[in-house]
Design a protein around this motif. Structure first.
Motif, PDB file in Angstrom:
ATOM      1  N   LYS A   9     -22.940 108.293  75.059  1.00  0.00           N
ATOM      2  CA  LYS A   9     -21.686 107.572  75.268  1.00  0.00           C
ATOM      3  C   LYS A   9     -20.766 108.347  76.209  1.00  0.00           C
ATOM      4  N   LYS A  10     -20.933 109.673  76.257  1.00  0.00           N
ATOM      5  CA  LYS A  10     -20.071 110.514  77.096  1.00  0.00           C
ATOM      6  C   LYS A  10     -20.838 111.348  78.118  1.00  0.00           C
ATOM      7  N   ILE A  69     -28.841 112.949  82.661  1.00  0.00           N
ATOM      8  CA  ILE A  69     -28.563 114.349  82.344  1.00  0.00           C
ATOM      9  C   ILE A  69     -28.972 114.637  80.899  1.00  0.00           C
ATOM     10  N   ALA A  70     -28.559 113.768  79.988  1.00  0.00           N
ATOM     11  CA  ALA A  70     -28.871 113.977  78.572  1.00  0.00           C
ATOM     12  C   ALA A  70     -30.374 114.018  78.348  1.00  0.00           C
ATOM     13  N   TYR A  71     -31.105 113.101  78.965  1.00  0.00           N
ATOM     14  CA  TYR A  71     -32.544 113.056  78.753  1.00  0.00           C
ATOM     15  C   TYR A  71     -33.231 114.275  79.365  1.00  0.00           C
ATOM     16  N   ALA A  72     -32.778 114.696  80.545  1.00  0.00           N
ATOM     17  CA  ALA A  72     -33.362 115.885  81.179  1.00  0.00           C
ATOM     18  C   ALA A  72     -33.135 117.127  80.316  1.00  0.00           C
ATOM     19  N   VAL A  73     -31.936 117.280  79.779  1.00  0.00           N
ATOM     20  CA  VAL A  73     -31.641 118.420  78.902  1.00  0.00           C
ATOM     21  C   VAL A  73     -32.466 118.317  77.625  1.00  0.00           C
ATOM     22  N   TRP A  74     -32.577 117.102  77.072  1.00  0.00           N
ATOM     23  CA  TRP A  74     -33.365 116.881  75.866  1.00  0.00           C
ATOM     24  C   TRP A  74     -34.816 117.319  76.103  1.00  0.00           C
ATOM     25  N   GLU A  75     -35.380 116.908  77.198  1.00  0.00           N
ATOM     26  CA  GLU A  75     -36.756 117.275  77.512  1.00  0.00           C
ATOM     27  C   GLU A  75     -36.901 118.780  77.721  1.00  0.00           C
ATOM     28  N   LEU A  76     -36.002 119.354  78.492  1.00  0.00           N
ATOM     29  CA  LEU A  76     -36.077 120.783  78.799  1.00  0.00           C
ATOM     30  C   LEU A  76     -35.979 121.627  77.528  1.00  0.00           C
TER      31      LEU A  76
END
Length: 116
Positions: A60-61, A66-73
Motif C-alpha cells: 500500500k505504501k 520494489i517490495a517484490y524484489a526485496v522479498w525475493e532477495l
C-alpha cells in the motif's frame, strides 16, 4: 512529514514480517517427514497466508516492484541460511553462481525501477 516517514517505516516493517513468515512457511515444507505431512503442510499454509497478508499491507505504501524484489532477495538469503544451518544442505559451485547471478539481477531491477 513525520507521519509519512512513520507510515513508510511501518510498511517496511510489514514487508520484513512478510518475508520472515514466508521463510518459516517454506521451511516447514522440508520438515514434513519429521512433523508429519498434514501438520507441516498446515503450518506452512498458515505462514504463507500470513506472509501474503503482510505483503498486501506493505505494498500500500511501497511500490510493488520494489517490495517484490526485496522479498525475493531477502527471502533467498534467509532460506539459504536456514537450509545450511538447520538442514545441513550444501550447494555446488554452479548453484552458488546461479544464486549470485539471480541476486545481482534482483538488485539491478530494484535500482532500475523508475521512482514516482
Amino acid at each position: 512529514m513525520l507521519g509519512t516517514k512513520k507510515t513508510i517505516f511501518i510498511a517496511w516493517f510489514f514487508l520484513i514480517l512478510a518475508i520472515v513468515a514466508e521463510v518459516i512457511g517454506t521451511s516447514f515444507l522440508k520438515m514434513s517427514e519429521a512433523w508429519g505431512e498434514f501438520l507441516a503442510l498446515g503450518i506452512m499454509a498458515f505462514f504463507i497466508a500470513v506472509s501474503y497478508f503482510f505483503m498486501g499491507l506493505a505494498i500500500k505504501k511501497i511500490q510493488v516492484g520494489i517490495a517484490y524484489a526485496v522479498w525475493e532477495l531477502l527471502g533467498v538469503i534467509l532460506i539459504l541460511a536456514v537450509s545450511f544451518v538447520i538442514f545441513h544442505e550444501r550447494l555446488s559451485n554452479t548453484q552458488i553462481l546461479g544464486i549470485f547471478l539471480a541476486l545481482v539481477g534482483i538488485v539491478m531491477i530494484n535500482f532500475g525501477e523508475k521512482k514516482e
